[in-house]
Write a protein that holds these residues in place. Structure first.
Motif, short mmCIF file in Angstrom:
data_model
loop_
_atom_site.label_atom_id
_atom_site.label_comp_id
_atom_site.label_asym_id
_atom_site.label_seq_id
_atom_site.Cartn_x
_atom_site.Cartn_y
_atom_site.Cartn_z
N ARG A 218 0.88 -1.18 0.13
CA ARG A 218 0.05 0.00 0.01
C ARG A 218 0.87 1.35 -0.03
N SER A 219 2.00 1.31 0.94
CA SER A 219 2.84 2.25 0.86
C SER A 219 3.63 2.67 -0.37
N LEU A 220 4.02 1.69 -0.87
CA LEU A 220 4.68 1.63 -2.37
C LEU A 220 3.72 2.15 -3.45
N ALA A 221 2.48 1.60 -3.41
CA ALA A 221 1.43 2.18 -4.34
C ALA A 221 1.16 3.72 -4.18
N LEU A 222 0.99 4.07 -2.94
CA LEU A 222 1.02 5.46 -2.84
C LEU A 222 1.77 6.30 -3.13
N SER A 223 3.41 5.94 -3.03
CA SER A 223 4.34 6.72 -3.39
C SER A 223 4.54 6.74 -4.83
N MET A 224 3.83 5.87 -5.65
CA MET A 224 3.89 5.66 -6.83
C MET A 224 2.42 6.41 -7.49
N ASP A 225 1.50 7.01 -6.79
CA ASP A 225 0.55 7.78 -7.08
C ASP A 225 -0.52 6.67 -7.77
#
Length: 158
Positions: free
Chosen positions: A106-113
Motif C-alpha cells: 500500500r505504501s509503495l502504491a501510494l508513493s507511485m500515485d
C-alpha cells in the motif's frame, strides 16, 4: 603542507556526494526488495507450520490474477481479513506477515500515485469446520504468495 591542504579540499568536496539522501528509485527498489523478502519469509513460516499440523487433504484453490500494486494490495487485505478469523489463531505469525506485506505494498502504491481503495471487508468461510478453514486459509495465502513471487515485476506497476 600543500598535500594536506589538497586532501582537506578533496574531502570537503566529496562529502556532500557521499552523504546524499537516497533517490526515489533507490527507495522503490528497497521497498520492492523488502516486499519480496517478507513474502519469502512468510512462505517459510507456512512450510514450518505445515510440519506441525496434521496432514491436510489436497485443497485446490485458485488465486486471483496479479495485475499490479492496486490488485495486490486489495488481495492481501482480503487474505489479512481471512487470517483474523477465530479459527485461525494458529496463524498469528502469518497474519502479522501478511498485514506487514499489505502495508508495504500500500505504501509503495501510494508513493507511485496509484489508486488504492480502502481496506477490503472480507468474506470468510465460517461455515467450514475449523481444521478445514485453517488448511484452506493457509493454502490460499501460500498459493497467492508463490504467484506474487513469480510475478514480482507487477510490483512496479499500478
Amino acid at each position: 603542507m600543500h598535500i594536506l591542504l589538497a586532501l582537506v579540499y578533496v574531502s570537503l568536496m566529496a562529502a556532500p556526494a557521499c552523504a546524499s539522501l537516497p533517490r526515489k528509485g533507490d527507495s522503490m527498489r528497497n521497498t520492492i526488495h523488502n516486499i519480496i523478502n517478507i513474502a519469502q519469509i512468510t512462505l517459510v513460516h507456512i512450510k514450518k507450520l505445515r510440519t506441525k499440523l496434521p496432514v491436510s487433504p489436497q485443497i485446490e484453490v485458485t488465486s486471483p490474477s496479479i495485475e499490479g500494486l492496486t490488485s495486490i494490495s486489495h488481495d492481501l487485505g482480503l487474505l489479512d481479513n481471512e487470517l483474523q478469523s477465530p479459527f485461525t489463531d494458529l496463524l498469528s505469525q502469518i497474519q502479522a506477515d501478511v498485514s506487514s506485506l499489505e502495508g508495504r505494498v500500500r505504501s509503495l502504491a501510494l508513493s507511485m500515485d496509484c489508486t488504492i481503495q480502502a481496506g477490503p471487508v472480507g468474506e470468510t468461510s465460517d461455515n467450514l469446520f475449523p481444521d478445514t478453514h485453517l488448511h484452506l486459509t493457509l493454502t490460499k495465502v501460500q498459493r497467492y504468495l508463490e504467484k506474487l513471487l513469480l510475478n514480482k515485476d507487477k510490483l512496479k506497476v499500478c
